[in-house]
Enzyme design. Sequence first.
Site, mmCIF file in Angstrom:
data_model
loop_
_atom_site.group_PDB
_atom_site.id
_atom_site.type_symbol
_atom_site.label_atom_id
_atom_site.label_comp_id
_atom_site.label_asym_id
_atom_site.label_seq_id
_atom_site.Cartn_x
_atom_site.Cartn_y
_atom_site.Cartn_z
ATOM 1 N N HIS A 1 0.857 -1.195 0.000
ATOM 2 C CA HIS A 1 0.000 0.000 0.000
ATOM 3 C C HIS A 1 0.891 1.242 0.000
ATOM 4 O O HIS A 1 1.737 1.416 0.872
ATOM 5 C CB HIS A 1 -0.921 -0.016 1.219
ATOM 6 N N MET B 1 0.718 11.653 -0.815
ATOM 7 C CA MET B 1 0.115 12.859 -0.212
ATOM 8 C C MET B 1 0.793 14.101 -0.773
ATOM 9 O O MET B 1 2.003 14.113 -0.972
ATOM 10 C CB MET B 1 0.282 12.822 1.303
ATOM 11 N N HIS C 1 -2.506 4.702 -3.358
ATOM 12 C CA HIS C 1 -3.615 5.454 -2.754
ATOM 13 C C HIS C 1 -3.282 6.934 -2.908
ATOM 14 O O HIS C 1 -2.454 7.471 -2.183
ATOM 15 C CB HIS C 1 -3.742 5.046 -1.271
ATOM 16 N N MET D 1 -3.800 10.629 -2.448
ATOM 17 C CA MET D 1 -4.454 11.700 -1.690
ATOM 18 C C MET D 1 -3.928 12.999 -2.282
ATOM 19 O O MET D 1 -3.132 13.716 -1.669
ATOM 20 C CB MET D 1 -4.112 11.559 -0.200
ATOM 21 N N MET E 1 -12.003 4.544 4.262
ATOM 22 C CA MET E 1 -11.072 5.123 5.237
ATOM 23 C C MET E 1 -11.690 5.021 6.637
ATOM 24 O O MET E 1 -12.814 5.482 6.866
ATOM 25 C CB MET E 1 -10.810 6.606 4.939
ATOM 26 N N ASP F 1 -8.671 1.085 5.507
ATOM 27 C CA ASP F 1 -7.396 1.789 5.710
ATOM 28 C C ASP F 1 -7.490 2.720 6.912
ATOM 29 O O ASP F 1 -8.261 3.677 6.903
ATOM 30 C CB ASP F 1 -7.080 2.598 4.439
HETATM 31 C C1 DX5 Z 1 -3.612 7.566 5.985
HETATM 32 C C2 DX5 Z 1 -3.100 6.512 5.040
HETATM 33 C C3 DX5 Z 1 -2.936 5.169 5.627
HETATM 34 C C4 DX5 Z 1 -1.970 5.073 6.771
HETATM 35 C C5 DX5 Z 1 -2.516 4.050 7.710
HETATM 36 O O1 DX5 Z 1 -3.964 8.694 5.266
HETATM 37 O O2 DX5 Z 1 -3.977 6.396 3.936
HETATM 38 O O3 DX5 Z 1 -2.641 4.200 4.633
HETATM 39 O O4 DX5 Z 1 -0.667 4.713 6.419
HETATM 40 O O5 DX5 Z 1 -1.721 4.038 8.838
HETATM 41 P P1 DX5 Z 1 -2.130 3.253 10.151
HETATM 42 O O6 DX5 Z 1 -2.280 1.804 9.790
HETATM 43 O O7 DX5 Z 1 -1.001 3.532 11.057
HETATM 44 O O8 DX5 Z 1 -3.447 3.836 10.622
HETATM 45 ZN ZN ZN Z 2 -3.663 4.725 2.520
#
Ligand code: DX5
Ligand code: ZN
Length: 228
Positions: free
Chosen positions: A34, A38, A68, A70, A139, A177
């Site tokens: 994954h 960002m 993913h 963002m 999420m 996630d």
């Molecule tokens: C948050 C990310 C996640 C994050 C999850 O915006 O999309 O993928 O890495 O981290 P944990 O498992 O620590 O909540």
């Molecule tokens: Zn993520």
Amino acid sequence: MANFKLAPSILSADFAKLGEEVDNVLASGAEIVHFDVMDNHYVPNLTIGPLVCEALRKHGVSADIDVHMMVKPVDRIIPDFAKAGATYITFHPEASEHVDRSLQLIRDNGCKSGLVFNPATPLSHLDYVLDKVDMILIMSVNPGFGGQSFIPAAMEKLAACRKLIDESGRDIRLEIDGGVKVDNIADIARAGADTFVAGSGIFGFGKDSDPNRYDTIVGQMLEELTKV
Ligand code: DX5
Ligand code: ZN
């Protein structure tokens, strides 16, 4: 075990030795990488882009890479991730002016497509595009950071989404996630998820004091999933 897959989030890995971290976590039994992108615009944090994805492929990573995104806007960067070796590319509907077009663009570039739902985003965004998604990502934290706590309302949303997928008869993965740990992964699976992102829950475990930490924690998560 019912088609369950672990997708460790490299956001919590040691970026100074990323290739090794990914090799080790995959060797422990996780199947999907994954990859959290960002942009300090759609979310208030800045991480990694296509160059790092490409570097993992060149390093020899052959597992699925689940990008993913963002980021906002969405479309400009999709072909770059496809060229860099992404398997899945998912994005947030709020970040695209034309969701249908973005989904199609991902598939046209040879990748699997997906939509991501923030805790406050309704599933109605799927209404006219279910035939264009290969993955739905729910999420269970607000996006932007690892290490946050699981938001319980995600359970109900997962169940609703599982029903939607099953009734459609389509082959769509349902990913969760945020805040996934050994002690809640079985309940999350019972709610309907089949793909489990975990960042701090995997890479934060034991740190360097335990060289076998991935084997241990990934093994515990997989063991929990056998009980579902
Ligand atoms: C948050 C990310 C996640 C994050 C999850 O915006 O999309 O993928 O890495 O981290 P944990 O498992 O620590 O909540
Ligand atoms: Zn993520």
